[in-house]
Write an enzyme that holds these catalytic residues in place. Structure first.
Site, PDB file in Angstrom:
ATOM      1  N   ASP A 190       0.871  -1.178   0.000  1.00 57.05           N
ATOM      2  CA  ASP A 190       0.000   0.000   0.000  1.00 57.05           C
ATOM      3  C   ASP A 190       0.907   1.226   0.000  1.00 57.05           C
ATOM      4  OD1 ASP A 190      -1.785   2.037   0.484  1.00 57.05           O
ATOM      5  OD2 ASP A 190      -2.274   1.409   2.515  1.00 57.05           O
ATOM      6  N   GLU A 224      -0.596  10.706   0.980  1.00 58.83           N
ATOM      7  CA  GLU A 224      -1.891  10.014   1.029  1.00 58.83           C
ATOM      8  C   GLU A 224      -2.191   9.449   2.403  1.00 58.83           C
ATOM      9  OE1 GLU A 224      -4.944   6.916   0.786  1.00 58.83           O
ATOM     10  OE2 GLU A 224      -2.898   6.733   1.497  1.00 58.83           O
ATOM     11  N   GLU A 225      -1.173   8.864   3.048  1.00 60.74           N
ATOM     12  CA  GLU A 225      -1.433   8.150   4.316  1.00 60.74           C
ATOM     13  C   GLU A 225      -1.925   9.066   5.440  1.00 60.74           C
ATOM     14  OE1 GLU A 225      -1.845   5.129   4.705  1.00 60.74           O
ATOM     15  OE2 GLU A 225      -0.664   4.047   3.212  1.00 60.74           O
TER      16      GLU A 225
HETATM   17 ZN    ZN Z   1      -2.983   3.452   0.113  1.00 62.04          ZN
END
Ligand code: ZN
Length: 348
Positions: A190, A224-225
């Site tokens: 991810d 994003e995180e």
């Molecule tokens: Zn992600």
């Protein structure tokens, strides 16, 4: 129309290179640079960095009357030095959402502002079974009982400070990348898996001498995180935004490690129905193995874009990743399916 072939060897080798380029949110520049470097080998793309440090590659299409954007993120979970303890070890604060037990016992790197790195490991403060017996098992892991044990002779705060370590230094986790039987096992799939799928899609089109149907922006995100990656940087003329990010695998989910998933709803609500329908249609047409799913605890850069006022149709696809925000795993089948889907979308 048959889709151009996907070079899965290239996909896996780019992915393992990107995985091995640590990039906790806030210190993702090396992974952004690694991705840009790989993209520059394909002619026809031009590059821009946003002020926030994201990469935007512009790829001229057959037409440009309805430009599109795709996004995937290079930043990952990580930690930051919160405090130097009197015994020389470090307290941390988390970057991104995860549970301490998922990184307990893991190797780590502390990035000192001078550019130097110090290795160490993340441990519960009462780690030894021979000393603390039942407490090792019974105690809940919290910010104030997890620590970094540095691989340096330091047993006091002064000695650790003398190494150059300060509050605010970034910490990355060891990845333990292993590829066996086409399973890819690593931390931070991810969303490095998603970035690798975009990269392999670019390669597939180039190799076949094709251009995207519409001028396309590839947004490689770096925040994003923590929830605001694509809040900036998606060109305003983009009609659609396809977010390529991991699919959540687990009990109650349809997603698995062998399919790409279309996410129709997550914690922030439904995605754009029209664009989602178009993606389903493309997958059916091209025989791409896919699932449709809803993620219960999940947000994406597509929603960061929407929340920041972005006006485009947004959809989310990605490879199934088992044990997300933990020691993750996916399979080449899911990576190839996701890449094919991106290719089909680019050509549609
Ligand atoms: Zn992600």
């Amino acid at each position: 129309m048959t889709l151009p072939a996907i070079d899965s060897e290239f996909l896996l080798s780019f992915l393992s290179g990107l995985l091995n380029t640590p990039s906790p949110t806030g210190l993702a520049e090396p992974a952004i640079a690694f991705t840009q470097q790989a993209l520059t080998t394909f002619p026809g793309l031009s590059f821009k960095r946003t002020r926030k440090g994201a990469l935007v590659a512009t790829w001229a299409g057959e037409k440009s009357d309805a430009p599109r954007a795709l996004t995937a993120h290079t930043d990952t979970l990580g930690a930051m030095v919160k405090q130097i303890k009197s015994n020389g070890r470090l307290l941390m604060t988390k970057i991104g959402g995860y549970a301490w037990n998922t990184v307990e016992g893991e190797g780590c790197t502390v990035y000192i502002s001078s550019g130097r790195k110090v290795r160490g490991s993340i441990l519960f403060e009462l780690a030894s079974s021979h000393v603390f017996s039942g407490k090792v098992n019974e105690t809940k892991r919290e910010d104030d009982n997890m620590e970094v044990r540095l691989d340096s002779r330091t047993f006091s705060a002064q000695e650790t400070e003398a190494l150059g370590i300060r509050l605010g230094d970034f910490i990355s986790f060891y990845l333990r990348v292993e590829i066996t039987n086409y399973f890819v096992r690593s931390r931070h799939l991810d969303d490095k898996a998603g970035v690798a799928c975009l990269m392999a899609a670019v390669k597939a089109l180039h190799q076949a001498g094709l251009k995207p149907a519409q001028t396309t922006y590839l947004h490689i995100s770096n925040y994003e995180e923590v929830g605001h990656g694509a809040a900036a940087g998606i060109p305003a003329e983009a009609n659609e935004l396809l977010s390529v990010d991991m699919a959540a695998v687990g009990q109650g989910q349809t997603s698995d490690e062998f399919h790409a998933t279309l996410c129709v709803k997550d914690s922030h609500g439904p995605y754009h129905h029209g664009l989602s329908q178009k993606l389903r249609q493309l997958a059916d047409e091209h025989g791409i193995p896919y699932k449709v799913d809803i993620y219960p605890y999940y947000g994406s850069d597509g929603e960061a874009f929407w929340a920041a006022g972005g006006d485009a149709a947004v959809a989310l696809i990605g490879p199934g990743v088992d044990a997300s925000h933990n020691y993750e795993r996916t399979h080449l089948d899911a990576l190839v399916a996701t890449t094919q889907w991106v290719v089909a979308y680019l050509l549609s």
